[in-house]
Design an enzyme around this catalytic site. Structure first.
Site, PDB file in Angstrom:
ATOM      1  N   GLY A   1       0.831  -1.199   0.000  1.00 25.49           N
ATOM      2  CA  GLY A   1       0.000   0.000   0.000  1.00 25.49           C
ATOM      3  C   GLY A   1       0.863   1.245   0.000  1.00 25.49           C
ATOM      4  O   GLY A   1       1.286   1.738  -1.048  1.00 25.49           O
TER       5      GLY A   1
ATOM      6  N   GLN B   1     -22.649  14.788  15.897  1.00 25.25           N
ATOM      7  CA  GLN B   1     -22.909  15.260  17.263  1.00 25.25           C
ATOM      8  C   GLN B   1     -24.141  16.168  17.309  1.00 25.25           C
ATOM      9  O   GLN B   1     -25.000  16.029  18.174  1.00 25.25           O
ATOM     10  CB  GLN B   1     -21.663  16.017  17.763  1.00 25.25           C
ATOM     11  CG  GLN B   1     -21.631  16.263  19.253  1.00 25.25           C
ATOM     12  CD  GLN B   1     -21.499  14.956  20.025  1.00 25.25           C
ATOM     13  OE1 GLN B   1     -21.074  13.933  19.497  1.00 25.25           O
ATOM     14  NE2 GLN B   1     -21.902  14.977  21.283  1.00 25.25           N
TER      15      GLN B   1
ATOM     16  N   GLY C   1     -27.287  14.367  17.215  1.00 29.23           N
ATOM     17  CA  GLY C   1     -27.574  13.476  18.339  1.00 29.23           C
ATOM     18  C   GLY C   1     -27.843  12.060  17.851  1.00 29.23           C
ATOM     19  O   GLY C   1     -27.156  11.579  16.936  1.00 29.23           O
ATOM     20  N   GLY C   2     -28.829  11.417  18.432  1.00 26.44           N
ATOM     21  CA  GLY C   2     -29.174  10.036  18.055  1.00 26.44           C
ATOM     22  C   GLY C   2     -29.490   9.915  16.578  1.00 26.44           C
ATOM     23  O   GLY C   2     -29.110   8.927  15.922  1.00 26.44           O
TER      24      GLY C   2
ATOM     25  N   GLU D   1      -4.660   7.960  -1.625  1.00 26.13           N
ATOM     26  CA  GLU D   1      -3.662   8.830  -2.299  1.00 26.13           C
ATOM     27  C   GLU D   1      -2.523   9.221  -1.333  1.00 26.13           C
ATOM     28  O   GLU D   1      -2.044  10.345  -1.362  1.00 26.13           O
ATOM     29  CB  GLU D   1      -4.283  10.121  -2.874  1.00 26.13           C
ATOM     30  CG  GLU D   1      -5.677  10.060  -3.410  1.00 26.13           C
ATOM     31  CD  GLU D   1      -5.844   9.140  -4.609  1.00 26.13           C
ATOM     32  OE1 GLU D   1      -4.854   8.516  -5.010  1.00 26.13           O
ATOM     33  OE2 GLU D   1      -6.970   9.053  -5.111  1.00 26.13           O
TER      34      GLU D   1
ATOM     35  N   SER E   1      -2.195  10.209   5.696  1.00 21.60           N
ATOM     36  CA  SER E   1      -1.670  11.434   6.321  1.00 21.60           C
ATOM     37  C   SER E   1      -0.280  11.171   6.899  1.00 21.60           C
ATOM     38  O   SER E   1       0.616  12.011   6.793  1.00 21.60           O
ATOM     39  CB  SER E   1      -2.608  11.900   7.433  1.00 21.60           C
ATOM     40  OG  SER E   1      -3.881  12.142   6.898  1.00 21.60           O
TER      41      SER E   1
HETATM   42  C1  LIG Z   1     -12.211   3.241  -0.459  1.00 24.64           C
HETATM   43  C2  LIG Z   1     -10.826   3.032  -0.986  1.00 24.64           C
HETATM   44  C3  LIG Z   1     -10.558   3.280  -2.324  1.00 24.64           C
HETATM   45  C4  LIG Z   1      -9.288   3.050  -2.844  1.00 24.64           C
HETATM   46  N1  LIG Z   1      -9.063   3.228  -4.193  1.00 24.64           N
HETATM   47  C5  LIG Z   1      -7.847   2.909  -4.702  1.00 24.64           C
HETATM   48  C6  LIG Z   1      -7.616   2.983  -6.118  1.00 24.64           C
HETATM   49  O1  LIG Z   1      -8.501   3.375  -6.895  1.00 24.64           O
HETATM   50  N2  LIG Z   1      -6.400   2.603  -6.612  1.00 24.64           N
HETATM   51  C7  LIG Z   1      -5.395   2.171  -5.783  1.00 24.64           C
HETATM   52  O2  LIG Z   1      -4.328   1.847  -6.289  1.00 24.64           O
HETATM   53  N3  LIG Z   1      -5.575   2.101  -4.434  1.00 24.64           N
HETATM   54  C8  LIG Z   1      -6.773   2.443  -3.877  1.00 24.64           C
HETATM   55  N4  LIG Z   1      -6.982   2.359  -2.521  1.00 24.64           N
HETATM   56  C9  LIG Z   1      -5.887   1.893  -1.660  1.00 24.64           C
HETATM   57  C10 LIG Z   1      -5.267   3.000  -0.836  1.00 24.64           C
HETATM   58  O3  LIG Z   1      -4.534   3.865  -1.674  1.00 24.64           O
HETATM   59  C11 LIG Z   1      -4.411   2.350   0.250  1.00 24.64           C
HETATM   60  O4  LIG Z   1      -5.306   1.778   1.177  1.00 24.64           O
HETATM   61  C12 LIG Z   1      -3.476   3.328   0.932  1.00 24.64           C
HETATM   62  O5  LIG Z   1      -2.451   3.744   0.064  1.00 24.64           O
HETATM   63  C13 LIG Z   1      -2.844   2.755   2.201  1.00 24.64           C
HETATM   64  O6  LIG Z   1      -2.247   1.521   1.925  1.00 24.64           O
HETATM   65  P1  LIG Z   1      -2.610   0.247   2.844  1.00 24.64           P
HETATM   66  O7  LIG Z   1      -4.096   0.169   2.926  1.00 24.64           O
HETATM   67  O8  LIG Z   1      -1.879  -0.907   2.327  1.00 24.64           O
HETATM   68  O9  LIG Z   1      -2.115   0.643   4.276  1.00 24.64           O
HETATM   69  P2  LIG Z   1      -0.622   0.443   4.824  1.00 24.64           P
HETATM   70  O10 LIG Z   1       0.352   1.020   3.876  1.00 24.64           O
HETATM   71  O11 LIG Z   1      -0.437  -0.950   5.272  1.00 24.64           O
HETATM   72  O12 LIG Z   1      -0.688   1.396   6.111  1.00 24.64           O
HETATM   73  C14 LIG Z   1      -1.237   0.975   7.359  1.00 24.64           C
HETATM   74  C15 LIG Z   1      -0.939   2.055   8.397  1.00 24.64           C
HETATM   75  O13 LIG Z   1       0.485   2.192   8.539  1.00 24.64           O
HETATM   76  C16 LIG Z   1       0.872   3.534   8.287  1.00 24.64           C
HETATM   77  N5  LIG Z   1       2.143   3.547   7.548  1.00 24.64           N
HETATM   78  C17 LIG Z   1       2.510   2.784   6.487  1.00 24.64           C
HETATM   79  N6  LIG Z   1       3.715   3.135   6.035  1.00 24.64           N
HETATM   80  C18 LIG Z   1       4.129   4.146   6.825  1.00 24.64           C
HETATM   81  C19 LIG Z   1       5.298   4.966   6.853  1.00 24.64           C
HETATM   82  N7  LIG Z   1       6.288   4.818   5.956  1.00 24.64           N
HETATM   83  N8  LIG Z   1       5.378   5.937   7.798  1.00 24.64           N
HETATM   84  C20 LIG Z   1       4.364   6.102   8.707  1.00 24.64           C
HETATM   85  N9  LIG Z   1       3.241   5.373   8.719  1.00 24.64           N
HETATM   86  C21 LIG Z   1       3.123   4.413   7.794  1.00 24.64           C
HETATM   87  C22 LIG Z   1      -0.251   4.118   7.448  1.00 24.64           C
HETATM   88  O14 LIG Z   1      -0.341   5.541   7.581  1.00 24.64           O
HETATM   89  C23 LIG Z   1      -1.469   3.426   8.004  1.00 24.64           C
HETATM   90  O15 LIG Z   1      -1.913   4.111   9.142  1.00 24.64           O
HETATM   91  C24 LIG Z   1      -8.247   2.600  -1.977  1.00 24.64           C
HETATM   92  C25 LIG Z   1      -8.521   2.384  -0.622  1.00 24.64           C
HETATM   93  C26 LIG Z   1      -9.790   2.585  -0.123  1.00 24.64           C
HETATM   94  C27 LIG Z   1     -10.033   2.321   1.342  1.00 24.64           C
END
Ligand SMILES: Cc1cc2nc3c(=O)[nH]c(=O)nc-3n(C[C@H](O)[C@H](O)[C@H](O)COP(=O)(O)OP(=O)(O)OC[C@H]3O[C@@H](n4cnc5c(N)ncnc54)[C@H](O)[C@@H]3O)c2cc1C
Lengths: 382, 86
Positions: free
Chosen positions: A126, A330, A333-334, A357, A360
């Site tokens: 991810g 909030q 409420g309910g 994308e 944070s």
């Molecule tokens: C509704 C939805 C739509 C999406 N659509 C697309 C799409 O169209 N195309 C696509 O390619 N992807 C898509 N995604 C995937 C999305 O981009 C990923 O979920 C996202 O990039 C995070 O990757 P992950 O879920 O593997 O989380 P992870 O990378 O496993 O992260 C898990 C946690 O660890 C933290 N973390 C990871 N690495 C670090 C670091 N280096 N430093 C600090 N903290 C870190 C993260 O902030 C997070 O809190 C979608 C996801 C959702 C939920």
């Protein structure tokens, strides 16, 4: 040709008539009907930022942001389609496509004859996007792709996928335009999601898929530094405006409710504590909108600071949207807990903006690096 | 008058990730190998070059070695300026 003002008014009218009344039902039924997408495309709204020559509406970045807000306020999933189809795939084709690729794909995308999805994330990859495990091997007929993508918005109905894969030998990353109709491509719809249920999320299985040489986007090996980074930059700009959209919709809902709900013999909007929530939401939203507008102008000028400022706007507005949507629940409420009221959905939808994308947490170090470069007093180092 | 090399050097300097002191590099040092760049840097540098020198870099020229040193960047810009004005 319509002016930007006229296009924005048409987007607002479309959102009002076709999207806002249906947004809850789309989520409940876990799909946006093709017919609604077709009508959106008819108005050119799948190509709002494309040049006219490719069937687009030629909105500049500021206008495109305002357009994204109009759609996003009414229906987050339709906004998600615009984010992936227009911002991520369309803008990537415009920036990196050959003249032949642009001529071939963009007009079809503009007409909605084909929907496009951006396939970067995988079951085990991810945030560390550079490490994608979908691989390619160069062969005489083309590039042989193997792998699995996950969490891909609109992949369940998209016809074209921009797939990011790495060289099986060197690990170099390249972007490929893969068609659903190609042998070895299959998708499985994802369900059980917190929100974006109508965004047709799916996993994509790529099994011995032969992609023709002419379907490579950009340079071989230039996929990460250039294509992924610039696509995500366009995506972040769209998400920043999606945050403004969800917050504005939440604020409208909570102000409307607070003016009609009575408790203790008063309208709840007469209570200081409720007014504090409304005021704070308004202040945060105004700040977010100002930031997005300023980023839009930097993007219009192609300023080299536009990328980092876009990341800042994405982090700020996604957090702000989550806070405002939480406060909206909030105020209700309910009733805020019930899907009879839209804030329940907005609250769930806001959360994803802090994840997609670039989370944070992943964007923060890049922003911190800019702080350390630009905000310190020279000569004060130990 | 600032030379093209000085302009590029100053842009790079203001964008390197250095936690303490200043980055030290010559016009022929590979800035990617110095390890002082983050993932956005390649795109930021490309948009800086395209905007500042009013040119478009072709996909074929997007080879990291073309952007690795001040000298290589200046050579690329002069080559593109030559071909785009021709
Ligand atoms: C509704 C939805 C739509 C999406 N659509 C697309 C799409 O169209 N195309 C696509 O390619 N992807 C898509 N995604 C995937 C999305 O981009 C990923 O979920 C996202 O990039 C995070 O990757 P992950 O879920 O593997 O989380 P992870 O990378 O496993 O992260 C898990 C946690 O660890 C933290 N973390 C990871 N690495 C670090 C670091 N280096 N430093 C600090 N903290 C870190 C993260 O902030 C997070 O809190 C979608 C996801 C959702 C939920």
């Amino acid at each position: 040709m319509r002016t930007a003002q006229e296009i924005l008014q048409a987007a607002q009218a479309f959102a009002e008539e076709e999207l806002r009344p249906q947004a809850g039902a789309f989520e409940a039924e876990e799909e946006i009907p093709r017919e609604v997408i077709r009508r959106l495309a008819q108005q050119g709204f799948l190509a709002a930022s494309f040049p006219v020559q490719y069937g687009g509406l030629a909105l500049d970045p500021v206008e495109y942001g305002l357009f994204t807000e109009e759609i996003g306020k009414a229906c987050n999933s339709m906004r998600e389609l615009i984010t992936v189809h227009t911002s991520l795939v369309g803008e990537s084709l415009l920036r990196w496509g050959t003249p032949a690729q642009k001529e071939h794909w963009l007009p079809k995308m503009a007409r909605g004859e084909l929907l496009a999805a951006f396939a970067l994330t995988e079951p085990d990859v991810g945030s560390d996007a550079r490490g994608v495990r979908t691989t390619y091997v160069k062969t005489e007929e083309g590039f042989l792709l193997q792998g699995r993508k996950k969490w891909i918005s609109f992949a369940d109905i998209a016809d074209l996928f921009l797939v990011i894969a790495s060289d099986a030998q060197t690990g170099e990353v390249t972007a490929f335009l893969v068609e659903r109709s190609q042998t070895g491509v299959s998708t499985t719809k994802m369900s059980g999601l917190l929100a974006s249920k109508a965004s047709h999320l799916a996993e994509i299985d790529l099994h011995d898929v032969v992609v023709p040489h002419e379907n490579v986007l950009g340079r071989i090996g230039g996929g990460f530094s250039y294509i992924v980074n610039s696509a995500l930059d366009h995506g972040r700009y769209s998400i920043a405006w999606a945050g403004v959209a969800i917050a504005q919709e939440s604020l409208n809902a909570m102000a409307t409710y607070a003016r009609t709900r009575r408790q203790g013999g008063k309208l709840i909007c007469e209570y200081d504590a409720v007014q504090a929530l409304l005021a704070d939401a308004h202040v945060q939203l105004q700040a977010a909108r100002a930031l997005c507008l300023s980023v839009g102008r930097l993007r219009k000028d192609k300023h080299h600071e536009a990328m980092i400022q876009t990341s800042i706007a994405k982090v700020f507005t996604s957090k702000m949207a989550m806070k405002v949507a939480t406060d909206a629940v909030q105020v209700f409420g309910g009733n805020g807990f019930s899907n009879q009221y839209p804030v329940e959905r907005l609250f769930r939808e806001a959360k994803v903006l802090e994840i997609i994308e670039g989370t944070s947490q992943v964007l923060q170090p890049v922003i911190a690096q800019q702080v350390l470069r630009t905000c310190h007093h020279r000569g004060a180092e130990a | 008058m600032t030379t093209m090399e000085e302009q590029i050097r100053s842009f790079i300097k203001s964008n390197l990730v250095v936690f303490a002191g200043d980055a030290v590099f010559t016009d022929d040092d590979n800035i990617f190998e110095l390890g002082y760049v983050n993932s956005l840097f390649a795109m930021q540098m490309l948009s800086y070059i395209e905007n500042e020198f009013a040119l478009t870099v072709d996909n074929d020229d997007l080879v990291i070695s073309n952007f690795a040193t001040v000298t290589n960047i200046a050579t690329l810009i002069r080559k593109i300026q030559g071909s785009q004005s021709a």
